[in-house]
Write a protein that holds these residues in place. Structure first.
Motif, short mmCIF file in Angstrom:
data_model
loop_
_atom_site.label_atom_id
_atom_site.label_comp_id
_atom_site.label_asym_id
_atom_site.label_seq_id
_atom_site.Cartn_x
_atom_site.Cartn_y
_atom_site.Cartn_z
N TYR A 138 0.80 -1.16 0.15
CA TYR A 138 -0.06 -0.12 -0.62
C TYR A 138 0.97 1.53 -0.62
O TYR A 138 0.44 1.86 -1.06
CB TYR A 138 -1.25 -0.47 1.31
CG TYR A 138 -2.18 -0.54 1.54
CD1 TYR A 138 -2.54 -1.63 -0.13
CD2 TYR A 138 -2.76 -1.51 2.07
CE1 TYR A 138 -3.39 -2.25 -0.01
CE2 TYR A 138 -3.99 -2.25 2.12
CZ TYR A 138 -4.50 -2.33 0.89
OH TYR A 138 -5.14 -3.58 1.19
N ARG A 144 0.56 4.00 -2.16
CA ARG A 144 0.43 6.11 -2.23
C ARG A 144 2.25 6.66 -3.03
O ARG A 144 1.95 7.86 -3.42
CB ARG A 144 1.64 5.80 -0.78
CG ARG A 144 0.53 7.33 -0.47
CD ARG A 144 0.59 7.70 0.79
NE ARG A 144 0.83 7.07 2.03
CZ ARG A 144 -0.20 6.83 3.17
NH1 ARG A 144 -0.98 7.78 3.49
NH2 ARG A 144 0.23 5.95 3.70
N TYR A 162 -7.35 -1.78 -4.44
CA TYR A 162 -7.43 -3.50 -4.31
C TYR A 162 -7.95 -3.96 -5.33
O TYR A 162 -8.74 -4.16 -4.77
CB TYR A 162 -7.60 -3.51 -2.73
CG TYR A 162 -7.27 -4.73 -1.81
CD1 TYR A 162 -6.06 -4.97 -2.07
CD2 TYR A 162 -7.89 -5.55 -1.98
CE1 TYR A 162 -5.68 -6.35 -1.72
CE2 TYR A 162 -7.93 -7.29 -2.11
CZ TYR A 162 -6.52 -7.28 -1.41
OH TYR A 162 -6.48 -8.39 -1.58
N GLY A 208 -6.11 -1.69 4.97
CA GLY A 208 -6.01 -0.22 4.26
C GLY A 208 -6.34 0.92 4.33
O GLY A 208 -5.45 2.52 4.24
N PHE A 254 -8.92 5.21 -1.99
CA PHE A 254 -8.10 4.37 -1.47
C PHE A 254 -9.84 3.71 -1.93
O PHE A 254 -10.95 3.72 -1.38
CB PHE A 254 -8.42 3.79 -0.56
CG PHE A 254 -8.21 1.71 0.09
CD1 PHE A 254 -7.11 1.03 -0.70
CD2 PHE A 254 -8.97 1.41 1.28
CE1 PHE A 254 -7.18 -0.23 -0.26
CE2 PHE A 254 -8.78 -0.20 1.50
CZ PHE A 254 -8.36 -1.05 0.84
#
Length: 460
Positions: free
Chosen positions: A78, A82, A91, A113, A236
């Protein structure tokens, strides 16, 4: 192109299996948004080899892993997403929502997340009409041979050997994996101009995860609008490649990117090699087509994978047999099961239990072995085009071949393109791979890869 879009990557995604990851990269690429799929978080040197990317993907194996594995492995992934500075961080899950509390948990992936990104809401976009997945009032449907099934009555997913679907309502299914509040923006609200109001009401009532219905092109573009216009910094999002299809539909509607051009084709070849770890009836039908059209399908005894030496011997036998088929002018496809009713599909678990070994170890060993079979056969035969069928299989098999990235080069059917493979091994300089999920593709899929794709103007 892109007057209304920011520069640089638009989407950065991690896929919980390799075939779905490749399908996501393909969707972006063929819409005119150049993308690459990496098999691990890319280094700066690797990224520099792919200038101008609008999509950056990392293919993974989370779908076959436990929540404890996710707690260890997902946070650095993750963070890598970023670092791309893409506005959407995705995801990527399977379009049939393959997951359970103990394996491939989408809920665990969301919780991890959110601990990092802390968005006020998480879009959940699972349906994708291009691959015959539809969501209505939060329930997911998929078609088989032109007939639609609620997912808990789907002939494959209702009896999936690892993550059987007993509930088509994705909120109820996901609710067993996370304690976060889940709600729906339904297609009626989308079609009557009420989506924004419904979305605001759901969020005001405390919903953190909002599942977006998609039943057609109109709701696809509307779902894309809801995600894009309501995005936060480092938004996200969770979903299948339907998320990318939705964003693309919205971008096209706004004329930020042109209408999708005819997808490319590659040159045909006389012979290819394939391996399959899928027990889907779709793959079984494709194997039957292959037998009648210049291929030779060869069974593997997956139960031998309970013993490493026995499995190594089976791999050597399979490679020799495949090379023999190639010498006769045919194309070999080696498989572990021929559909869910193949007796071999039901012998592996008893063999694993009798041997007293872990099922995940055996599954990893099978996938790795299929990759070794494909790699060795292609190398010894001097061929450069191969197929890996099966979502979990593709993850382990592709890694076993030493590939670090893919780009899409030729279309077949949505979600199963032919890709150029990138490797630091000079022997793989011209390698082309197709990664096919078990339920993806038309009966002639193996023939399409041999031919170099399908003219997108032809009838699917």
């Amino acid at each position: 192109m892109g007057a209304g879009l920011p520069d640089g990557p638009l989407v950065a995604f991690y896929g919980d299996d390799f075939t779905g990851s490749a399908a996501t990269m393909e969707a972006l690429t063929f819409a005119g948004l150049p993308s690459a799929l990496f098999f691990a978080a890319p280094t700066a040197e690797q990224l520099a080899r792919f200038p101008g990317l609008r999509g950056i993907g990392i293919a993974g194996i989370a779908r076959s892993q436990t929540p404890a594995w996710m707690q260890t492995h997902l946070p650095p992934i993750y963070e890598a997403l970023r670092e791309t500075a893409a506005p959407i961080l995705h995801y990527k899950i399977c379009s049939t929502f393959d997951s359970a509390p103990h394996v491939g948990s989408i809920g665990a992936a969301i919780d991890i997340g959110q601990a990092i990104f802390a968005n006020s809401w998480v879009p959940l976009v699972t349906a994708a009409p291009a691959i015959h997945r539809y969501q209505a009032f939060g329930n997911l449907f998929a078609t088989v041979a032109g007939r639609g099934f609620r997912l808990d009555r789907h002939p494959t997913m209702s009896r999936h050997p690892v993550t059987p679907m007993h509930e088509a309502d994705l909120g109820l299914h996901l609710g067993k994996q996370t304690k976060r509040s889940i709600d729906v923006v339904d297609f009626v609200a989308m079609k009557t101009g009420q989506a924004d109001a419904v979305m605001a009401a759901r969020r005001a009532a405390g919903a953190e995860i909002l599942s977006l219905d998609i039943v057609d092109q109109e709701t696809l573009a509307e779902a894309g609008r809801l995600v894009w216009e309501n995005r936060e910094a480092c938004q996200f999002a969770v979903g299948s490649q339907g998320l990318e299809y939705a964003l693309i539909a919205y971008f096209q509607k706004r004329s930020w990117i042109p209408a999708q051009a005819q997808a490319p084709m590659a040159a045909g070849v006389s012979q290819i090699v394939g391996v399959s770890g899928s027990c889907s009836p779709v793959t079984a039908e494709q194997l039957s087509w292959a037998d009648a059209n210049g291929f030779r399908t060869l069974p593997l005894d997956a139960t031998l994978a309970v013993d490493e030496r026995a499995w190594d011997a089976e791999i050597a036998r399979a490679v020799a047999q495949a090379l023999g088929v190639l010498s006769e002018g045919a194309s070999p496809i080696l498989y572990t099961a021929r559909g869910p009713d193949d007796p071999s599909a039901h012998t592996l678990r008893p063999a694993v239990e009798a041997a007293g070994v872990a099922m995940d170890l055996v599954n990893d060993r099978i996938g790795n072995g299929l990759g070794r079979i494909l790699d060795r056969t292609l190398g010894e035969a001097g061929l450069h085009r191969g197929i890996i069928a099966g979502g979990d299989t593709s993850s382990h098999a592709a890694l076993a071949m030493g590939v670090y990235a893919l780009t899409a080069v030729a279309a077949t059917v949505p979600g199963a393109a032919l890709n150029k493979a990138y490797s630091d091994d000079a022997a793989h300089r011209d390698l082309e791979l197709a990664l096919k999920g078990g339920q993806m593709g038309t009966p002639d899929y193996f023939g399409l890869i041999r031919a170099g794709g399908r003219d997108s103007s032809s009838t699917l």
